[in-house]
Scaffold this motif. Structure first.
Motif, PDB file in Angstrom:
ATOM      1  N   SER A   2       0.832  -1.196   0.000  1.00  0.00           N
ATOM      2  CA  SER A   2       0.000   0.000   0.000  1.00  0.00           C
ATOM      3  C   SER A   2       0.870   1.251   0.000  1.00  0.00           C
ATOM      4  CB  SER A   2      -0.891   0.004   1.245  1.00  0.00           C
ATOM      5  OG  SER A   2      -1.536   1.243   1.380  1.00  0.00           O
ATOM      6  N   GLN A  35      -9.115   5.107  18.533  1.00  0.00           N
ATOM      7  CA  GLN A  35      -9.654   4.310  17.440  1.00  0.00           C
ATOM      8  C   GLN A  35      -9.301   2.851  17.667  1.00  0.00           C
ATOM      9  OE1 GLN A  35     -11.397   5.183  14.492  1.00  0.00           O
ATOM     10  NE2 GLN A  35     -11.498   2.988  14.198  1.00  0.00           N
ATOM     11  N   ALA A  63      -6.421  -3.966   2.396  1.00  0.00           N
ATOM     12  CA  ALA A  63      -7.431  -2.911   2.490  1.00  0.00           C
ATOM     13  C   ALA A  63      -7.364  -2.195   3.840  1.00  0.00           C
ATOM     14  CB  ALA A  63      -8.822  -3.500   2.277  1.00  0.00           C
ATOM     15  N   MET A  64      -7.211  -2.968   4.907  1.00  0.00           N
ATOM     16  CA  MET A  64      -7.175  -2.383   6.251  1.00  0.00           C
ATOM     17  C   MET A  64      -5.895  -1.575   6.510  1.00  0.00           C
ATOM     18  SD  MET A  64      -9.952  -3.123   7.669  1.00  0.00           S
ATOM     19  CE  MET A  64     -11.315  -4.127   7.182  1.00  0.00           C
ATOM     20  N   LEU A  67      -6.348   1.986   5.284  1.00  0.00           N
ATOM     21  CA  LEU A  67      -7.457   2.586   6.035  1.00  0.00           C
ATOM     22  C   LEU A  67      -7.016   3.034   7.420  1.00  0.00           C
ATOM     23  CD1 LEU A  67     -10.568   3.095   6.563  1.00  0.00           C
ATOM     24  CD2 LEU A  67     -10.546   0.800   7.532  1.00  0.00           C
ATOM     25  N   TYR A  68      -6.401   2.133   8.169  1.00  0.00           N
ATOM     26  CA  TYR A  68      -6.031   2.478   9.538  1.00  0.00           C
ATOM     27  C   TYR A  68      -4.910   3.505   9.589  1.00  0.00           C
ATOM     28  CZ  TYR A  68      -9.231  -0.955  11.351  1.00  0.00           C
ATOM     29  OH  TYR A  68     -10.376  -1.636  11.659  1.00  0.00           O
ATOM     30  N   ALA A  70      -4.625   5.967   7.447  1.00  0.00           N
ATOM     31  CA  ALA A  70      -5.315   7.233   7.189  1.00  0.00           C
ATOM     32  C   ALA A  70      -6.102   7.695   8.423  1.00  0.00           C
ATOM     33  CB  ALA A  70      -6.241   7.094   5.987  1.00  0.00           C
ATOM     34  N   LEU A  71      -6.765   6.758   9.106  1.00  0.00           N
ATOM     35  CA  LEU A  71      -7.536   7.129  10.300  1.00  0.00           C
ATOM     36  C   LEU A  71      -6.625   7.654  11.410  1.00  0.00           C
ATOM     37  CD1 LEU A  71     -10.152   4.221  10.533  1.00  0.00           C
ATOM     38  CD2 LEU A  71     -10.538   6.555   9.773  1.00  0.00           C
ATOM     39  N   GLN A 143     -14.140  12.699  11.288  1.00  0.00           N
ATOM     40  CA  GLN A 143     -15.329  11.924  10.946  1.00  0.00           C
ATOM     41  C   GLN A 143     -16.589  12.578  11.493  1.00  0.00           C
ATOM     42  OE1 GLN A 143     -15.006   7.676  11.756  1.00  0.00           O
ATOM     43  NE2 GLN A 143     -12.782   7.888  11.789  1.00  0.00           N
TER      44      GLN A 143
END
Length: 184
Positions: A2, A35, A63-64, A67-68, A70-71, A143
């Protein structure tokens, strides 16, 4: 691998990160956020950076991974700098006022709309002569502020013929030409 997930997250001064039992907690001058993350994703704090890694190249883990990362990056930016969104009310007679975290909208319906905002969000309203009323929202949680903005915007979405409604400042509404009267 990624492209987003492999980038380390640099920590600004005054921001602390703790990782415990698959929960990442970030604390800074603007607030505190946490989170929960997938147990397959590894988060480690190395010197002044956070590194997110994955155990293998399975589809779900790939995928995760991004995502994590970015979070967690959004949490770090939120507690250090914060996020601000500005909404503009376009239309004759459209008004907004706030009393603490209670917003009151007059949007051309028979009754005014009252909305109680979460305590994590700071709100300010501006109504100046010959300008559209503004709602300025500030928070450390990206968010939450995005969700609140979407809810406010849903009260009166911008329409394409006259451009009336609630829109973000700087947003361009794609306009349509109405009926051309008498064109034969």
């Amino acid at each position: 691998m990624s492209r987003i997930g492999k980038l380390p997250i640099s920590l600004p001064k005054g921001v602390t990160v703790t990782v415990k039992d698959n929960v990442v907690a970030v604390k800074g001058p603007k607030g505190e956020l946490s989170q929960e993350i997938n147990p397959n994703i590894n988060v480690s704090v190395e010197e002044a950076a956070i590194v997110v890694t994955r155990p293998n190249d399975e589809k779900e883990n790939r995928a995760m991974h991004g995502l994590y990362r970015a979070l967690i990056h959004n949490m770090v930016v939120g507690v250090s700098v914060g996020y601000q969104k500005k909404l503009e009310l376009v239309g004759v007679g459209y008004r907004v006022s706030n009393n603490g975290n209670l917003l009151e909208f007059a949007l051309g319906y028979t009754h005014n709309i009252h909305m109680m905002l979460p305590p994590e969000i700071k709100v300010e309203t501006k109504s100046e002569r010959n300008q559209n009323p503004l709602v300025i929202l500030e928070s450390c949680d990206k968010q939450l502020i995005g969700q609140v903005c979407a809810k406010i915007r849903s009260f009166r979405k911008p329409e394409p013929y006259k451009g009336k409604g609630i829109k973000f400042v700087g947003e361009v509404i794609r306009r349509k030409a109405g009926k051309s009267a008498g064109a034969k």
